[in-house]
Design an enzyme around this catalytic site. Structure first.
Site, PDB file in Angstrom:
ATOM      1  N   ASP A 552      -2.354 -24.593  25.658  1.00 17.15           N
ATOM      2  CA  ASP A 552      -1.491 -23.465  25.313  1.00 17.15           C
ATOM      3  C   ASP A 552      -1.153 -23.562  23.817  1.00 17.15           C
ATOM      4  O   ASP A 552      -1.489 -24.551  23.160  1.00 17.15           O
ATOM      5  CB  ASP A 552      -0.220 -23.587  26.167  1.00 17.15           C
ATOM      6  CG  ASP A 552       0.609 -22.322  26.164  1.00 17.15           C
ATOM      7  OD1 ASP A 552       0.214 -21.320  25.538  1.00 17.15           O
ATOM      8  OD2 ASP A 552       1.686 -22.342  26.797  1.00 17.15           O
ATOM      9  N   GLU A 555      -2.755 -20.935  18.940  1.00 18.08           N
ATOM     10  CA  GLU A 555      -3.060 -19.883  17.920  1.00 18.08           C
ATOM     11  C   GLU A 555      -3.139 -20.458  16.509  1.00 18.08           C
ATOM     12  O   GLU A 555      -3.932 -19.918  15.727  1.00 18.08           O
ATOM     13  CB  GLU A 555      -2.003 -18.774  17.992  1.00 18.08           C
ATOM     14  CG  GLU A 555      -1.993 -18.003  19.295  1.00 18.08           C
ATOM     15  CD  GLU A 555      -1.379 -18.776  20.448  1.00 18.08           C
ATOM     16  OE1 GLU A 555      -0.595 -19.707  20.172  1.00 18.08           O
ATOM     17  OE2 GLU A 555      -1.703 -18.470  21.604  1.00 18.08           O
ATOM     18  N   ASP A 632       2.192 -14.419  27.690  1.00 15.66           N
ATOM     19  CA  ASP A 632       3.529 -14.264  28.270  1.00 15.66           C
ATOM     20  C   ASP A 632       3.908 -12.812  28.510  1.00 15.66           C
ATOM     21  O   ASP A 632       4.626 -12.188  27.738  1.00 15.66           O
ATOM     22  CB  ASP A 632       4.537 -14.945  27.347  1.00 15.66           C
ATOM     23  CG  ASP A 632       4.263 -16.442  27.251  1.00 15.66           C
ATOM     24  OD1 ASP A 632       3.480 -16.950  28.089  1.00 15.66           O
ATOM     25  OD2 ASP A 632       4.807 -17.096  26.358  1.00 15.66           O
TER      26      ASP A 632
END
Ligand SMILES: *[C@@H]1O[C@H](CO)[C@@H](O)[C@H](O)[C@H]1NC(C)=O
Length: 982
Positions: A552, A555, A632
């Site tokens: 996760d 980015e 999300d």
């Protein structure tokens, strides 16, 4: 799982309150838009939009780019030359050009900057960054399909233009106009794609900063007039946003190009965004966006619907589609990128407005830095474009079988006892699931590769219990490594110098879940080697062979960074600035994890097993490493609705192993919403329930009746169709074909369906689903494109296409039809997990089409290892013919007849797996009196074998419900050749 936000607790509280009061209509939470740039706040985007406006409003504007005719060479499938950019002061800039033609029919155009290539530039602020334009995106994204074409040939070299022919039967042509420089791509003599047709091409060349003298304003005098003669330099040399300043050591360096698709009304792709599958216009007018589509991977939690805002991942690939033709481009650039989309309609005949009017879609691509590097696909079929794109960037990996079953996640299962309790409760309620997930709280104080000793004192016992029912554990590991004492992982990261550096070339420090952190620089091959060591069973103690990974925040998400990510002037391996590589960052990290897992099992266990990794951030090529999810989202209906076009957009972009959090991450879904979300999720290629730490528990057994029962049915439907899903994954892994398929892909001639993005087909099965995504729905309208019978999956009600059909959809129903002409493989015995279905018998559903025939395939292997690559698999084609009155199973294996031990052992183990039932939907009425059918099994090699009679049951047409027949227990092996004679 991502940023909670300071208001996370409050917002979920307010949601609950609003629900109780019954006034809940709009979400109480939404993305912090002000944290992310608009085009106007992004210097290079603003400059290039302004440039386009100047070009458009200046009559007789001449693009300053010219290809020097004398520089043009053609050699072995590559045309090269030099494009000259003429500056206002008479100076010129040399831009080396290549046009490469590949065997696959793909063309690639690149433009570089000679001075930068040669390193003849100066960097400001004493920066230690590289001087070249970033040229390594291909190293990460491209893995095949670049064999140069030997058939490509220079066709004409004129004063005005040069042209090359290439592609299948030399039907493709690239015509390069010299002045101004422009490229036109034709197929069969017809123009499909144009570069620089609108003259928006803009290649910001390197220049030294010229300090302008500061003129002092004297008392009592007028301020000196501003210099308005030059260009607006305000965003050239540094740029601030949200309190962060980007030092831009190389000044302005954007690359931009307009790419037009004449005659094409629809453009799909440019994932990841929340809008419709068919991209909207981004400039001017009602119902259009005001900003371009943005690609700058970011942690955009609680993101908004119907928006061109950037999300977590980027696939800079678009397809243009019109009746019977699809073409596409891949813009290979890993820097921040914006894409404007506009459409113009020109009437073919000015006297008959509207009739024969042709829409042209124009795209304007703008990247902050890097090369201009564009791949061109000329189709003509959607699969030709997607297949060629997939050959270049790699096919989605064939996942382990468990990975396509149901995953149960939450932030967080708080103890190992909690995990085991949830596991037992699924069993108690007879609800199937395969994988349970651990979010960040399992760690000791957010230190990855550790367990919290208080809450997870005995992780191995937990994994052993899961393994008892062939279930798996997935735990999270993120790229931020806690900056703390007594943590060997961070000590090694620092001592080996494997973290990302800041602009001063020292280790970069920022904030994420653990507080102060450093980031693994996965662009560094040495970081991959080190990362491998951390996953070893003897290093990360407490992990077992049934544990897999979740990456996760890659980015990367940096809580105190500009736009919640890293400063652009950070430095990566090879001294590349973060600006140049940003959109690839997530891919490199997953690549490291994938390789680490591969090594973990291969080196330590001698077990050649396929890794499973889920990623949030991605780029073209990430599909090779695992699955993605849409980050999300929120527990509201609009997010359920948007999940379908979002996943379709990924499926047509070579990344089909995609899902959205079932139930919605933020907030508490109503029971109806949760139920509908499971029904939709049963048709997501990646199917995982997930929830935020502030939400109430929502495991399916907690919903109560009728919800728990309905959710269980949706899960069982997924499990029963796993053979069809696995076959679709196999197809994706060999051809790049989407797993869930939008209307235009399946029916490329039917222009009424091109914009439809709320229904889809599953693989090649003919299953057509349209999950309910609105509250209180009782029915659903499906669009049938073809003249064919579609049958309700559950009761065989027959609908005749073409046209729209209303299908009843009360809460306990998923609108699901079977298109005539297909054979669908299933396994109908309810089990606790997919691993326990390994030896279960099959049911084949033959859906007779208008032609009287039906066809389908089944792919099967051990669902775990790479042995299939050596031939340890079963691949069958089932063919039914009414005229011949027979159903046959034929071999489709291509790996040859490998006789290795592994292959033999696998096939022998499958000999006991049989077909237990054949259902023929739309059975001919002539079969009414039949009581038995003849079944013969042909052992491979021999042509005939004994025939036996098997009981047969016919059920007549009942109102709108079609007649069907059932062959019970034909007793044939699933991997064998056989024939049923009716
Ligand atoms: C990961 O990256 C390395 C280096 O670029 C490459 O050799 C390897 O094939 C990649 N792995 C996958 C699964 O694509």
């Amino acid at each position: 799982m991502g940023v909670k936000g300071a208001f996370g607790r409050w917002s979920s509280y307010s949601l609950v309150l609003l629900c109780i009061l019954g006034i809940y209509t709009t979400p109480a939470v939404s993305v912090k838009k002000e944290n992310f740039k608009t085009c106007d706040q992004s210097g290079f985007c603003k400059r290039n939009r302004a440039y386009a406006d100047t070009v458009t409003s200046t009559s007789g504007f001449k693009s300053p780019y010219t290809l020097e005719p004398a520089s043009v060479k053609f050699d072995h499938g590559v045309l090269s030359g030099t494009v000259i950019k003429s500056l206002a002061d008479g100076a010129t800039v040399r831009l080396p050009l290549t046009v490469a033609l590949f065997d696959s029919g793909v063309a690639r155009v690149t433009l570089d900057e000679e001075k930068r290539k040669k390193g003849e530039i100066d960097l400001r602020h004493g920066s230690k960054a590289r001087k070249e334009r970033y040229n390594e995106a291909e190293k990460w994204a491209i893995v095949g399909g670049t064999k140069l074409s030997s058939g490509a040939a220079m066709k004409a070299v004129g004063k005005v233009a040069t042209s090359v022919v290439y592609g299948p039967e030399s039907k493709f042509e690239a015509i390069i106009t010299h002045s101004p420089f422009a490229v036109e791509f034709r197929r069969d003599g017809e123009t499909q794609i144009k570069f620089n047709d609108k003259a928006f091409m803009n290649f910001e060349h390197w220049r030294p900063k010229v300090e302008k003298p500061v003129v002092e304003k004297k008392e009592g005098e007028e301020a000196p007039p501003e210099d308005t003669t030059g260009e607006d330099e305000s965003t050239w040399w540094d740029e601030s946003f949200g309190g962060n300043t980007d030092s831009k050591p190389r000044g302005p360096e954007a690359v931009a190009l307009d790419i037009s698709f004449p005659g094409y009304e629809h453009v799909f792709g440019a994932a990841e965004h929340t809008g419709p599958l068919s991209l909207k216009e981004t400039r001017g007018g009602d119902r259009k966006y005001s900003d371009p589509y943005r690609l700058y991977n970011s942690d955009v939690f609680e993101y908004e619907m119907d928006s061109p805002m950037t999300l977590y991942g980027s696939i800079p690939f678009v397809q243009a589609h019109k009746k019977d033709s699809t073409v596409g481009v891949l813009w290979l650039n890993a820097a921040e990128t914006w894409i404007d989309v506009t459409k113009s309609t020109a009437s073919a005949n000015p006297l008959s407005l509207g009739i024969g009017a042709k829409t042209t879609t124009n795209t304007h691509w703008i990247s902050e830095s890097g090369l201009l590097d564009v791949f061109v696909f000329l189709g003509p079929k959607p699969q030709d474009v997607i297949g060629a794109y997939s050959e270049l960037t790699g096919y989605t990996q064939l996942p382990q079988h468990f990975a396509i079953a149901y995953h149960q996640c939450r932030w967080n299962y708080v103890t190992d006892e909690d995990v085991m309790d949830v596991d037992r409760k699924f069993d108690k309620h007879r609800i199937p699931y395969d994988v349970i997930w651990l979010d960040i709280e399992y760690t000791h104080e957010k230190e990855y590769f550790t367990w919290d000793p208080m809450t997870f004192p005995d992780p191995l016992t937990m994994q052993k219990q899961l393994d008892g029912h062939e279930r798996k554990l997935v735990y999270i590991i993120d790229p931020h490594i806690k900056n703390t004492d007594n943590y060997p992982v961070v000590d090694e990261l620092k001592s080996k110098d494997l973290a990302t550096h800041n602009k001063d070339d020292n280790i970069y420090e920022g904030w994420c879940w653990p507080g102060s952190s450093h980031w693994v620089d996965a662009f560094n091959p040495k970081a991959h080697d080190w990362w491998k060591t951390l996953f070893r069973y003897d290093k990360f103690k407490g992990t077992a062979k049934n544990s897999w990974l979740w990456n996760d925040m890659n980015e990367p998400s940096v809580f105190n960074g500009p736009e919640t990510t890293m400063p652009k002037d950070n430095l990566h391996h090879g001294q590349w600035e973060h600006r140049d590589v940003h959109n690839l960052n997530g891919l490199t990290f997953v690549n490291a994890t994938y390789n680490a897992l591969l090594a973990r099992d291969k080196e330590e266990e001698k077990h050649n097993v396929r890794p499973f990794v889920l990623t949030r951030s991605f780029y073209s090529g990430s599909q090779r490493m695992g699955a993605m999810w849409t980050g999300d989202n929120q527990a509201i209906w609009s997010h359920l609705e948007a999940s379908i076009p979002m996943l379709l957009s990924l499926n047509i972009a070579g990344f089909p192993f995609a899902g959205a959090d079932v139930g919605g991450f933020f907030g508490n879904p109503s029971k109806e919403l949760l139920t509908r979300w499971y029904q939709a999720g049963a048709f997501y290629p990646f199917f995982r329930g997930h929830a935020h730490i502030d939400t109430r528990r929502r495991e399916p057994y907690l919903a109560g009746e009728p919800y728990t029962g309905i959710i269980t049915q949706a899960l069982r439907l997924r499990y029963s169709l796993l053979p069809a899903w696995y076959t679709a994954f196999h197809e994706a892994s060999t051809t790049g074909a989407p797993i869930i398929r939008p209307q235009y892909y399946v029916h490329p001639s039917d222009d009424k369906g091109f914009a439809i993005d709320d229904q889809f087909y599953v693989g090649s099965t003919g299953l057509l689903a349209k999950p309910v995504t609105v509250e209180g729905a009782e029915s659903q309208e499906l669009y049938l494109a073809d003249k064919e019978t579609y049958y309700d999956y559950f009761d065989f009600w027959a609908y005749e296409g073409p046209g729209k059909e209303k299908v009843a959809a009360p809460l306990n129903t998923i609108p699901l039809l079977m298109q005539g002409g297909h054979i669908i493989p299933r396994r109908d015995r309810p089990r606790r997990s997919s691993g326990l279905m390994k030896w279960d018998p099959f049911t084949l559903v033959v859906v007779i089409g208008h032609s009287g025939d039906a066809e389908g395939t089944l792919y099967l292997d051990d669902g775990e290892s790479f042995d299939f690559q050596e031939g340890a698999y079963i691949h069958r084609k089932f063919a039914f013919s009414t005229a011949a009155g027979s159903l046959q199973s034929e071999d489709l294996t291509t790996a040859g007849t490998s006789t290795s031990k592994k292959v033999k052992a696998y096939l022998a183990s499958m000999a006991q797996v049989h077909v237990e039932k054949v259902i023929i939907v739309g059975a001919p009425s002539a079969w009414q009196s039949k009581a038995k059918v003849q079944v013969s099994e042909t052992a491979s090699g021999s042509s005939s074998s004994a025939t036996k009679d098997v009981p047969f049951e016919f059920v007549a047409k009942d109102g709108g419900k079609a007649a069907y027949a059932v062959v019970k227990n034909p007793g044939v092996a699933i991997g064998a050749g056989w024939k049923i004679q009716f």
